[in-house]
Scaffold this motif. Structure first.
Motif, PDB file in Angstrom:
ATOM      1  N   ILE A 208      41.756 -53.848  -1.370  1.00  0.00           N
ATOM      2  CA  ILE A 208      41.346 -52.444  -1.498  1.00  0.00           C
ATOM      3  C   ILE A 208      41.619 -51.925  -2.901  1.00  0.00           C
ATOM      4  CG2 ILE A 208      41.859 -50.099  -0.738  1.00  0.00           C
ATOM      5  CD1 ILE A 208      42.366 -51.271   2.067  1.00  0.00           C
ATOM      6  N   MET A 209      42.796 -52.229  -3.427  1.00  0.00           N
ATOM      7  CA  MET A 209      43.156 -51.771  -4.766  1.00  0.00           C
ATOM      8  C   MET A 209      42.287 -52.420  -5.833  1.00  0.00           C
ATOM      9  SD  MET A 209      47.327 -51.608  -4.434  1.00  0.00           S
ATOM     10  CE  MET A 209      47.521 -50.808  -6.010  1.00  0.00           C
ATOM     11  N   THR A 210      41.953 -53.686  -5.625  1.00  0.00           N
ATOM     12  CA  THR A 210      41.078 -54.377  -6.574  1.00  0.00           C
ATOM     13  C   THR A 210      39.681 -53.787  -6.542  1.00  0.00           C
ATOM     14  OG1 THR A 210      42.340 -56.423  -6.288  1.00  0.00           O
ATOM     15  CG2 THR A 210      40.141 -56.615  -7.245  1.00  0.00           C
ATOM     16  N   ASP A 211      39.216 -53.442  -5.323  1.00  0.00           N
ATOM     17  CA  ASP A 211      37.871 -52.873  -5.174  1.00  0.00           C
ATOM     18  C   ASP A 211      37.757 -51.535  -5.892  1.00  0.00           C
ATOM     19  OD1 ASP A 211      35.187 -52.941  -3.857  1.00  0.00           O
ATOM     20  OD2 ASP A 211      35.951 -51.098  -2.945  1.00  0.00           O
ATOM     21  N   LYS A 212      38.857 -50.772  -5.908  1.00  0.00           N
ATOM     22  CA  LYS A 212      38.836 -49.484  -6.584  1.00  0.00           C
ATOM     23  C   LYS A 212      38.651 -49.621  -8.087  1.00  0.00           C
ATOM     24  CE  LYS A 212      41.563 -46.876  -3.216  1.00  0.00           C
ATOM     25  NZ  LYS A 212      42.818 -46.120  -2.969  1.00  0.00           N
ATOM     26  N   SER A 213      38.992 -50.778  -8.599  1.00  0.00           N
ATOM     27  CA  SER A 213      38.823 -51.012 -10.038  1.00  0.00           C
ATOM     28  C   SER A 213      37.513 -51.717 -10.362  1.00  0.00           C
ATOM     29  CB  SER A 213      40.004 -51.834 -10.576  1.00  0.00           C
ATOM     30  OG  SER A 213      40.004 -53.140 -10.006  1.00  0.00           O
ATOM     31  N   ASP A 214      36.676 -51.946  -9.346  1.00  0.00           N
ATOM     32  CA  ASP A 214      35.394 -52.616  -9.543  1.00  0.00           C
ATOM     33  C   ASP A 214      34.398 -51.640 -10.183  1.00  0.00           C
ATOM     34  OD1 ASP A 214      33.261 -54.323  -9.517  1.00  0.00           O
ATOM     35  OD2 ASP A 214      32.872 -54.133  -7.357  1.00  0.00           O
ATOM     36  N   VAL A 215      33.768 -52.042 -11.284  1.00  0.00           N
ATOM     37  CA  VAL A 215      32.837 -51.158 -12.004  1.00  0.00           C
ATOM     38  C   VAL A 215      31.390 -51.654 -11.887  1.00  0.00           C
ATOM     39  CG1 VAL A 215      34.568 -50.330 -13.626  1.00  0.00           C
ATOM     40  CG2 VAL A 215      33.281 -52.409 -14.158  1.00  0.00           C
ATOM     41  N   THR A 216      31.118 -52.479 -10.884  1.00  0.00           N
ATOM     42  CA  THR A 216      29.765 -52.997 -10.710  1.00  0.00           C
ATOM     43  C   THR A 216      28.744 -51.872 -10.543  1.00  0.00           C
ATOM     44  OG1 THR A 216      30.659 -54.979  -9.655  1.00  0.00           O
ATOM     45  CG2 THR A 216      28.309 -54.529  -9.342  1.00  0.00           C
ATOM     46  N   GLU A 217      29.102 -50.846  -9.763  1.00  0.00           N
ATOM     47  CA  GLU A 217      28.180 -49.727  -9.549  1.00  0.00           C
ATOM     48  C   GLU A 217      27.873 -49.003 -10.854  1.00  0.00           C
ATOM     49  OE1 GLU A 217      29.384 -47.029  -6.541  1.00  0.00           O
ATOM     50  OE2 GLU A 217      29.674 -48.579  -5.010  1.00  0.00           O
ATOM     51  N   GLU A 218      28.899 -48.791 -11.659  1.00  0.00           N
ATOM     52  CA  GLU A 218      28.694 -48.103 -12.934  1.00  0.00           C
ATOM     53  C   GLU A 218      27.795 -48.919 -13.862  1.00  0.00           C
ATOM     54  OE1 GLU A 218      31.702 -46.144 -10.842  1.00  0.00           O
ATOM     55  OE2 GLU A 218      31.624 -48.274 -11.369  1.00  0.00           O
ATOM     56  N   ILE A 219      28.007 -50.248 -13.879  1.00  0.00           N
ATOM     57  CA  ILE A 219      27.167 -51.118 -14.697  1.00  0.00           C
ATOM     58  C   ILE A 219      25.716 -51.060 -14.219  1.00  0.00           C
ATOM     59  CG2 ILE A 219      26.696 -53.517 -15.353  1.00  0.00           C
ATOM     60  CD1 ILE A 219      29.131 -52.467 -16.729  1.00  0.00           C
ATOM     61  N   THR A 220      25.517 -51.067 -12.912  1.00  0.00           N
ATOM     62  CA  THR A 220      24.163 -51.006 -12.350  1.00  0.00           C
ATOM     63  C   THR A 220      23.481 -49.694 -12.723  1.00  0.00           C
ATOM     64  OG1 THR A 220      24.810 -52.399 -10.483  1.00  0.00           O
ATOM     65  CG2 THR A 220      22.816 -51.087 -10.222  1.00  0.00           C
ATOM     66  N   ARG A 221      24.218 -48.592 -12.631  1.00  0.00           N
ATOM     67  CA  ARG A 221      23.620 -47.302 -12.972  1.00  0.00           C
ATOM     68  C   ARG A 221      23.312 -47.212 -14.460  1.00  0.00           C
ATOM     69  NH1 ARG A 221      26.902 -45.161  -8.626  1.00  0.00           N
ATOM     70  NH2 ARG A 221      28.687 -44.877 -10.010  1.00  0.00           N
ATOM     71  N   VAL A 254      30.193 -44.002 -18.380  1.00  0.00           N
ATOM     72  CA  VAL A 254      31.162 -44.641 -19.280  1.00  0.00           C
ATOM     73  C   VAL A 254      32.562 -44.095 -19.025  1.00  0.00           C
ATOM     74  CG1 VAL A 254      31.880 -44.871 -21.697  1.00  0.00           C
ATOM     75  CG2 VAL A 254      29.489 -45.231 -21.070  1.00  0.00           C
ATOM     76  N   ASN A 255      32.676 -42.789 -18.808  1.00  0.00           N
ATOM     77  CA  ASN A 255      33.990 -42.190 -18.514  1.00  0.00           C
ATOM     78  C   ASN A 255      34.563 -42.752 -17.210  1.00  0.00           C
ATOM     79  OD1 ASN A 255      34.219 -40.550 -20.778  1.00  0.00           O
ATOM     80  ND2 ASN A 255      33.111 -38.858 -19.833  1.00  0.00           N
ATOM     81  N   THR A 256      33.703 -42.865 -16.191  1.00  0.00           N
ATOM     82  CA  THR A 256      34.158 -43.415 -14.908  1.00  0.00           C
ATOM     83  C   THR A 256      34.588 -44.865 -15.064  1.00  0.00           C
ATOM     84  OG1 THR A 256      32.607 -41.970 -13.748  1.00  0.00           O
ATOM     85  CG2 THR A 256      33.520 -43.807 -12.499  1.00  0.00           C
ATOM     86  N   LEU A 257      33.784 -45.630 -15.776  1.00  0.00           N
ATOM     87  CA  LEU A 257      34.080 -47.052 -15.996  1.00  0.00           C
ATOM     88  C   LEU A 257      35.420 -47.213 -16.712  1.00  0.00           C
ATOM     89  CD1 LEU A 257      31.536 -49.709 -17.206  1.00  0.00           C
ATOM     90  CD2 LEU A 257      33.694 -49.452 -18.412  1.00  0.00           C
ATOM     91  N   SER A 258      35.629 -46.429 -17.772  1.00  0.00           N
ATOM     92  CA  SER A 258      36.866 -46.548 -18.554  1.00  0.00           C
ATOM     93  C   SER A 258      38.093 -46.172 -17.734  1.00  0.00           C
ATOM     94  CB  SER A 258      36.772 -45.657 -19.796  1.00  0.00           C
ATOM     95  OG  SER A 258      35.692 -46.048 -20.615  1.00  0.00           O
ATOM     96  N   SER A 259      37.943 -45.181 -16.839  1.00  0.00           N
ATOM     97  CA  SER A 259      39.090 -44.752 -16.036  1.00  0.00           C
ATOM     98  C   SER A 259      39.432 -45.759 -14.944  1.00  0.00           C
ATOM     99  CB  SER A 259      38.796 -43.388 -15.407  1.00  0.00           C
ATOM    100  OG  SER A 259      37.726 -43.478 -14.484  1.00  0.00           O
ATOM    101  N   LYS A 260      38.446 -46.527 -14.470  1.00  0.00           N
ATOM    102  CA  LYS A 260      38.696 -47.499 -13.410  1.00  0.00           C
ATOM    103  C   LYS A 260      39.409 -48.743 -13.924  1.00  0.00           C
ATOM    104  CE  LYS A 260      35.202 -46.698  -9.822  1.00  0.00           C
ATOM    105  NZ  LYS A 260      34.096 -47.338  -9.074  1.00  0.00           N
TER     106      LYS A 260
END
Length: 288
Positions: A208-221, A254-260
């Motif tokens: 669960i904690m690892t999934d919260k740091s996953d930025v695949t969605e941000e990369i796709t968007r 980018v802000n979301t990705l950097s924070s994750k």
């Protein structure tokens, strides 16, 4: 975008000249300079310009040359002057005053010479003025198109730099996730040393904690936004405002990705991406 255009239209000894200058601006801001007698043409001129240009500070100056240049005309009222002369002569004789009636005496009298404002044919003048304006707009638009082509290429080059950083992060995601898992495992192991904990539950929590740091969605968007950005540039329509809005979405992702991703290297890449977005934004302000 910056541009300059000049147009002329002539008929029956008169010539209208229109000159247009445009510079960068977020919105369409027009300033029209007309001869005073033709001030009523200001709004129709603005409508014609707005039909061609969507953004920019636009200065449009008109001048009229030739016989139709509207100037006041002085006219002599000969019948009135003759009556004044007879009256003055009568007064000289009545009061036995010596001396003739002079031209100077006549000029001091009212209505001998009058100032008449000329009334031009507004319909005819508008046709000429509009023709000069259309030529100037085409000339200006051609110059802006050349600048636009150069800006389009610059934006594509900057977008390619931005995309290269995104791909670099994308390739690093599996390794970052594994590194994140190892760090979590070591930290949890240290905190729970000597405590009996269900391994399955521990694995679930780590997942669960690892999934919260996953930025695949941000990369796709971001990939979707970049595709839209290129599509807008290829559309041939005024897209400045849409690109400006799209860049806000770039920055949000980018802000979301950097924070994750709590990683120094990714944080550095995030700063680079924001820098490229700002450069893109500066150029987008220059286009329609």
């Amino acid at each position: 975008m910056t541009g300059f255009g000049r147009g002329e239209a002539s008929a029956e000894g008169r010539t209208w000249i229109a000159e247009i200058r445009t510079v960068n601006h977020r919105f369409l801001d027009q300033r029209v300079i007309l001869p005073r007698a033709f001030a009523l043409f200001e709004e129709p001129v603005k409508k014609k310009v707005a039909a061609v240009l969507d953004r920019g500070r636009v200065d449009i100056a008109f001048s009229l040359q030739g016989t139709a240049a509207v100037e006041p005309q002085l006219t002599v009222n000969a019948p009135v002057a003759r009556q004044y002369r007879r009256c003055l002569q009568q007064l000289l004789e009545e009061f036995e005053v010596e001396g003739p009636v002079t031209l100077h005496d006549m000029l001091t009298l009212r209505d001998v010479i009058s100032l008449e404002e000329q009334r031009p044919d507004m319909d005819a003048e508008w046709l000429l003025l509009a023709s000069a304006l259309e030529t100037a707009l085409k000339d200006c638009d051609l110059m802006r198109e050349k600048e636009g082509a150069a800006l389009r290429q610059d934006l594509l080059d900057r977008l390619a730099k931005f995309e290269a950083i995104v791909r670099q992060i994308d390739r690093a995601i599996p390794e970052l996730q594994q590194q994140r898992q190892n760090e979590l495992k070591a930290r949890i192991g240290k905190l729970l040393e000597g405590i009996d904990l269900d391994p399955i539950r521990l694995a679930q929590e780590m997942a669960i904690m690892t999934d919260k740091s996953d930025v695949t969605e941000e990369i796709t968007r971001l990939d979707s936004h970049m595709a839209q950005f290129r599509a807008f540039l290829a559309s041939g329509e005024p897209v400045g405002r849409r690109l400006d809005f799209l860049l806000q979405e770039f920055l949000r992702e980018v802000n979301t990705l950097s924070s994750k991703i709590a990683n120094a290297a990714i944080a550095h890449l995030g700063v680079e991406m924001k820098n490229e977005i700002e450069k893109l934004r500066e150029q987008v302000q220059n286009i329609e």
